[in-house]
Design a protein around this motif. Structure first.
Motif, short mmCIF file in Angstrom:
data_model
loop_
_atom_site.label_atom_id
_atom_site.label_comp_id
_atom_site.label_asym_id
_atom_site.label_seq_id
_atom_site.Cartn_x
_atom_site.Cartn_y
_atom_site.Cartn_z
N GLN A 63 0.81 -1.22 0.00
CA GLN A 63 0.00 0.00 0.00
C GLN A 63 0.85 1.27 0.00
O GLN A 63 0.62 2.17 -0.82
CB GLN A 63 -0.95 0.00 1.19
N ARG A 64 1.80 1.37 0.93
CA ARG A 64 2.59 2.60 1.04
C ARG A 64 3.35 2.89 -0.25
O ARG A 64 3.41 4.02 -0.73
CB ARG A 64 3.56 2.51 2.21
N PHE A 65 3.95 1.82 -0.81
CA PHE A 65 4.71 2.00 -2.04
C PHE A 65 3.80 2.45 -3.18
O PHE A 65 4.14 3.37 -3.93
CB PHE A 65 5.41 0.70 -2.42
N LEU A 66 2.64 1.82 -3.31
CA LEU A 66 1.74 2.14 -4.42
C LEU A 66 1.23 3.57 -4.32
O LEU A 66 1.08 4.26 -5.33
CB LEU A 66 0.57 1.16 -4.44
N ILE A 67 0.99 4.03 -3.09
CA ILE A 67 0.52 5.41 -2.92
C ILE A 67 1.62 6.37 -3.36
O ILE A 67 1.38 7.31 -4.12
CB ILE A 67 0.12 5.66 -1.46
N THR A 68 2.82 6.12 -2.87
CA THR A 68 3.93 7.04 -3.15
C THR A 68 4.35 6.97 -4.62
O THR A 68 4.53 8.00 -5.28
CB THR A 68 5.12 6.73 -2.24
N GLN A 69 4.51 5.75 -5.14
CA GLN A 69 4.94 5.61 -6.53
C GLN A 69 3.84 6.05 -7.48
O GLN A 69 4.10 6.67 -8.52
CB GLN A 69 5.31 4.14 -6.81
N GLY A 70 2.58 5.76 -7.11
CA GLY A 70 1.46 6.19 -7.94
C GLY A 70 1.39 7.70 -8.01
O GLY A 70 1.18 8.30 -9.06
N ASP A 94 12.60 -0.70 -0.38
CA ASP A 94 13.74 -1.34 0.29
C ASP A 94 13.36 -1.75 1.72
O ASP A 94 13.75 -2.82 2.20
CB ASP A 94 14.93 -0.38 0.33
N GLU A 95 12.61 -0.89 2.37
CA GLU A 95 12.19 -1.17 3.74
C GLU A 95 11.31 -2.42 3.80
O GLU A 95 11.47 -3.28 4.68
CB GLU A 95 11.39 0.05 4.23
N GLU A 96 10.40 -2.52 2.87
CA GLU A 96 9.49 -3.67 2.85
C GLU A 96 10.25 -4.95 2.51
O GLU A 96 9.93 -6.03 3.02
CB GLU A 96 8.35 -3.45 1.85
N ALA A 140 9.38 11.98 -5.07
CA ALA A 140 8.43 10.96 -4.66
C ALA A 140 8.91 9.57 -5.08
O ALA A 140 8.75 8.59 -4.35
CB ALA A 140 7.05 11.25 -5.26
N SER A 141 9.51 9.49 -6.25
CA SER A 141 10.04 8.20 -6.71
C SER A 141 11.14 7.70 -5.79
O SER A 141 11.25 6.51 -5.50
CB SER A 141 10.58 8.32 -8.13
N VAL A 142 11.99 8.64 -5.35
CA VAL A 142 13.07 8.25 -4.44
C VAL A 142 12.48 7.73 -3.13
O VAL A 142 12.93 6.72 -2.59
CB VAL A 142 13.99 9.46 -4.18
N GLU A 143 11.47 8.41 -2.64
CA GLU A 143 10.81 7.97 -1.41
C GLU A 143 10.17 6.60 -1.60
O GLU A 143 10.23 5.74 -0.71
CB GLU A 143 9.76 9.01 -0.99
N ALA A 144 9.57 6.38 -2.76
CA ALA A 144 8.96 5.08 -3.06
C ALA A 144 10.01 3.99 -3.05
O ALA A 144 9.79 2.88 -2.54
CB ALA A 144 8.25 5.12 -4.41
N SER A 157 -1.33 0.46 -11.50
CA SER A 157 -1.01 -0.79 -12.18
C SER A 157 0.48 -0.90 -12.43
O SER A 157 1.10 -1.95 -12.25
CB SER A 157 -1.79 -0.87 -13.50
N ARG A 158 1.09 0.20 -12.84
CA ARG A 158 2.54 0.20 -13.07
C ARG A 158 3.30 -0.02 -11.76
O ARG A 158 4.28 -0.75 -11.72
CB ARG A 158 2.97 1.53 -13.68
N GLY A 159 2.84 0.67 -10.72
CA GLY A 159 3.50 0.51 -9.42
C GLY A 159 3.39 -0.93 -8.93
O GLY A 159 4.34 -1.47 -8.36
N LEU A 160 2.25 -1.53 -9.16
CA LEU A 160 2.03 -2.92 -8.76
C LEU A 160 3.02 -3.84 -9.47
O LEU A 160 3.61 -4.74 -8.86
CB LEU A 160 0.59 -3.31 -9.09
N ALA A 161 3.20 -3.60 -10.76
CA ALA A 161 4.13 -4.43 -11.53
C ALA A 161 5.56 -4.26 -11.02
O ALA A 161 6.33 -5.22 -10.94
CB ALA A 161 4.05 -4.06 -13.02
N LEU A 162 5.90 -3.03 -10.65
CA LEU A 162 7.25 -2.75 -10.16
C LEU A 162 7.54 -3.50 -8.87
O LEU A 162 8.56 -4.18 -8.73
CB LEU A 162 7.41 -1.25 -9.91
#
Lengths: 94, 339
Positions: A41-48, A74-76, A65-69, B43-48
């Motif tokens: 969840q956290r990664f998807l929110i930040t990367q999204g 890495d943490e996960e 934001a990408s760097v934070e993602a 969807s892209r983030g999920l794939a990553l």
């Protein structure tokens, strides 16, 4: 017609042909919810968010934001590494 | 496995300040193109993240066999291959049948039903066929004219092995596990193949394999069933908002029939700059592909491959579905994003 739909906050794949009106709510047996692990969840929110910021032209903010993602990812991974796959027990016998 | 919802993720993105919030409801307020942008971003983030690690929640260890189990209700035809649970062997159908089990227990062993089945093997060795020999059910011969081995399913003298009324071809058995098997979860990334359940047996041996497009193949002699350690497949978010007036079909992504994709875009550098340019294209033939460099502005990260679906009447959403300018809104023909 497309076999995946967005319904009441989630995505569903059609697993059996439906008639009009047979939604994931009324005919759950015809649909399979797309499962998103909570650990993502956290990664998807930040990367999204980073992806959307980039599409809006806010490149610097998107990059941050990408760097934070990446840090979240890495943490996960570190956390998940401590779980791993169950190992077979070695039984000690006399 | 603990799950989150797409709505939670969408709300989280909104909380980050990346989406408009409806001041009345406090929920994300998305236009149609924003909805699809968010969908693609997630969807892209999920794939990553999915492929970044062997996430324990996504791993499975299952014993798999190389062919579907024999089923007494199935109508088999010559050449069909089955796994027989009771004898733990694989068989090749010599001729059409229904309800003819490949083996039966007799005299303390499993006996092959040779009138209908042959025990499958990677290779067969048999004497050359002779037209004067009286062959009985179960006899195998090598026929030099075809270079194949056949098994007699009906007693015969003087009938060439190519005569299906008396002989069935012994198909050389290739042990493989399809990534999609009826009644089983689709296999994603493979971590390993084992002789036994590696979770229970410290002595489980790794088995060499080759990953094909749609299956796992084994070159060396292997046991009749193997344990496969794999990751679940990553879902892709490609759909649209549910419509109560639409009838939906279940699509098996592996069984959907494909067609030859004709690449007409010059791959040396003439991708389309923006959705408007692709919409303006007047050449559009079924299954053509075109590459979008970006969706609206350079560097927006929303480019990608599109294919032309000549029968689609899906509404143009500006992101995943684009209607050519020379196609009326009610007429078929759309550029569909190929994810």
């Amino acid at each position: 017609m497309a076999s995946q739909v967005y319904f009441n906050g989630d995505w569903y794949d059609c697993v059996a042909a439906t008639s009009p009106g047979e939604s994931p709510g009324t005919n759950p047996e015809k649909w399979a919810k797309v499962e998103i692990p909570l650990i993502f969840q956290r990664f998807l929110i930040t990367q999204g968010g980073a992806t959307i910021l980039k599409s809006d032209g806010a490149r610097d903010t998107a990059a941050a934001a990408s760097v934070e993602a990446g840090r979240i990812l890495d943490e996960e991974i570190v956390r998940a590494s401590k779980i791993g796959r169950p190992r077979p027990m070695r039984v000690q016998t006399r | 496995m603990r799950l989150t919802t797409y709505q939670e993720i969408e709300a989280g993105i909104a909380d980050e300040g990346c989406l408009t919030i409806d001041s009345t409801t406090g929920n994300p307020s998305l236009q149609a193109d924003e909805f699809h942008l968010v969908k693609r971003a997630v969807s892209r983030g999920l794939a990553l993240i999915w492929d970044a690690f062997w996430w324990p929640e996504l791993m499975r260890v299952e014993r798999r066999q190389y062919r579907d189990s024999y089923d007494g209700a199935t109508a088999y035809t010559a050449g069909d291959e089955v796994y027989d649970v009771q004898s733990d062997l694989y068989y090749v159908a010599l001729r059409a049948s229904t309800g003819q089990a490949p083996s039966s227990w007799s005299g303390g062993e499993w006996v092959t039903n040779e009138a209908y089945w042959g025990e499958a093997a990677r290779a067969y060795v048999a004497n050359d066929y002779e037209s004067t020999t009286a062959y009985v059910v179960g006899d195998q011969v090598y026929f030099p004219e075809t270079g194949l081995v056949y098994q007699c399913h009906t007693a015969s003298t003087g009938n060439d092995p190519t005569d299906e009324s008396y002989w069935g071809e012994m198909v050389e058995f290739v042990p493989y596990v399809s990534l999609i098997q009826s009644g089983f979860t689709a296999i994603g990334r493979i971590k390993g193949v084992w002789s036994d359940d590696p979770r229970k047996f410290a002595g489980a041996r790794p088995i060499d394999y080759t990953r094909g497009t749609d299956r796992i193949e084994f070159a060396s002699p292997v046991q009749t069933r193997v344990w496969i350690e794999y990751q679940l497949r990553c879902p892709a978010l490609t759909g649209a908002v549910y419509s109560s007036t639409t009838a939906y079909t279940a699509v098996d992504d592996e069984s959907a029939t494909g067609s030859t994709v004709i690449v007409t875009t010059d791959l040396s550098g003439t991708g389309y700059r923006g959705r408007a340019a692709l919409r303006a294209r007047t050449e559009h033939v079924a299954d053509q592909v075109a590459y979008l460099l970006h969706l609206v502005t350079s560097g927006d990260g929303q480019g990608g491959w599109f294919y032309f679906n000549s029968t689609s009447t899906t509404a143009d959403d500006g992101v995943d579905v684009l209607r050519p300018d020379d196609v009326a809104s009610g007429s078929p023909g759309r550029w569909i994003r190929n994810s």
